[in-house]
Design an enzyme around this catalytic site. Sequence first.
Site, PDB file in Angstrom:
ATOM      1  N   ASP A   1     -79.902 141.593 -37.381  1.00 51.98           N
ATOM      2  CA  ASP A   1     -80.569 140.480 -36.690  1.00 51.98           C
ATOM      3  C   ASP A   1     -82.031 140.785 -36.408  1.00 51.98           C
ATOM      4  O   ASP A   1     -82.920 139.957 -36.618  1.00 51.98           O
ATOM      5  CB  ASP A   1     -79.850 140.167 -35.371  1.00 51.98           C
ATOM      6  CG  ASP A   1     -78.366 139.918 -35.577  1.00 51.98           C
ATOM      7  OD1 ASP A   1     -77.980 139.673 -36.732  1.00 51.98           O
ATOM      8  OD2 ASP A   1     -77.609 139.972 -34.602  1.00 51.98           O
TER       9      ASP A   1
ATOM     10  N   GLY B   1     -74.151 132.164 -32.897  1.00 57.38           N
ATOM     11  CA  GLY B   1     -74.122 133.015 -34.087  1.00 57.38           C
ATOM     12  C   GLY B   1     -75.407 132.959 -34.888  1.00 57.38           C
ATOM     13  O   GLY B   1     -75.459 133.394 -36.033  1.00 57.38           O
TER      14      GLY B   1
ATOM     15  N   SER C   1     -79.837 134.051 -31.182  1.00 60.88           N
ATOM     16  CA  SER C   1     -80.837 133.684 -30.166  1.00 60.88           C
ATOM     17  C   SER C   1     -81.146 134.885 -29.274  1.00 60.88           C
ATOM     18  O   SER C   1     -82.297 135.110 -28.894  1.00 60.88           O
ATOM     19  CB  SER C   1     -80.337 132.512 -29.320  1.00 60.88           C
ATOM     20  OG  SER C   1     -79.100 132.833 -28.708  1.00 60.88           O
TER      21      SER C   1
END
Length: 458
Positions: free
Chosen positions: A190, A143, A146
């Site tokens: 992200d 989470g 990566s």
Amino acid sequence: MATESPATRRVQVAEHPRLLKLKEMFNSKFGSIPKFYVRAPGRVNIIGEHIDYCGYSVLPMAVEQDVLIAVEPVKTYTLQLANTNPLYPDLSTSANNIQIDKTKPLWHNYFLCGLKGIQEHFGVSNLTGMNCLVDGNIPPSSGLSSSSALVCCAGLVTLTVLGRNLSKVELAEICAKSERYIGTEGGGMDQSISFLAEEGTAKLIEFSPLRATDVKLPSGAVFVIANSCVEMNKAATSHFNIRVMECRLAAKLLAKYKSLQWDKVLRLEEVQAKLGISLEEMLLVTEDALHPEPYNPEEICRCLGISLEELRTQILSPNTQDVLIFKLYQRAKHVYSEAARVLQFKKICEEAPENMVQLLGELMNQSHMSCRDMYECSCPELDQLVDICRKFGAQGSRLTGAGWGGCTVSIVPADKLPSFLANVHKAYYHRSDGSLAPEKQSLFATKPGGGALVLLEA
């Protein structure tokens, strides 16, 4: 800042043990030395879970852990990709005929997503080959993004090899879009924080248009990440994509209820924008328009006045065709309440009242409750870890990232940090049955790190 390209920095490789080791491994693997290096960080989302793909702002910060790639462009048209971790096999493929298999979330597919995104953006059909050695220290499937860090890193590698320029915002948008090659329908948080992050500050990331605002975190508190050690591979599970679809269907039913042009609506934020009302008012509309009992496809069709065939071909994604129940009320309630918590969190950080750590902690606790009960993206281990963190001094603790495993993030008063770390370590990681063999990355305090950049040997 956001309109600039990622920075290029000259470094003395010999002074950075990780870079030096990567350079030596590259040399023994490819028989040459890297021309440049690229790094892109992972992130922790402090608050604002599962709302970026609904159009709402989120509040992440980059962590200090990152993906680091050593690169050498070569005269062939072959991409040679290797990883310092022997668990991840090498890949050799044509740089101009990229095949990404959605059915297998193999590590190298994330690299290929970033490469293909940049390649297609510029319409390049004769990309030069490259030798790349990847090193990552972000715990995988935890989470902390990566996989997105690898996509972003590969995008910046390809951009640098091409000798082209793009702003951080453009790079983030291309990399977010390109991750869909692997079947992940994320919202762009992200990739945005990986490029837009700055040392020392968290960011409020807003979408459409993409922009980032500094959020100064309280100086008397530390954010601690704890890994539940339950791996959740986002692209390999249908959970995530079902939630995306439930939010889309909820948006359409809410729009229809309010006599809006529902067929054009894709996100819950669009309904609020079209109605011009507050998030609190949207929660009331949700109460009126949707029922807590799950919806089946037939009922959704009745509400929208469409056939099952139209639902399947025009609305449902390929991986949600066979879903039999959709919890629309719960998902909409989570999204609108979580979006409001993000704005409250930012406001408290700006106003900095004396009890700000306690107030921020309460918002994080509410967020976890909503993720657990309304969005159903927690798991027993995460709930246990959150309880342990609160018991030993966290003012607030919640799951972070997609959930269903992965990490928690806790806000801890700075003076309680040493005892907090020791107690959580003992209570969660030292199981009497020895079932958890955590790496040292399982529990760590983190501060906001910088964004993606190119490194040249000085």
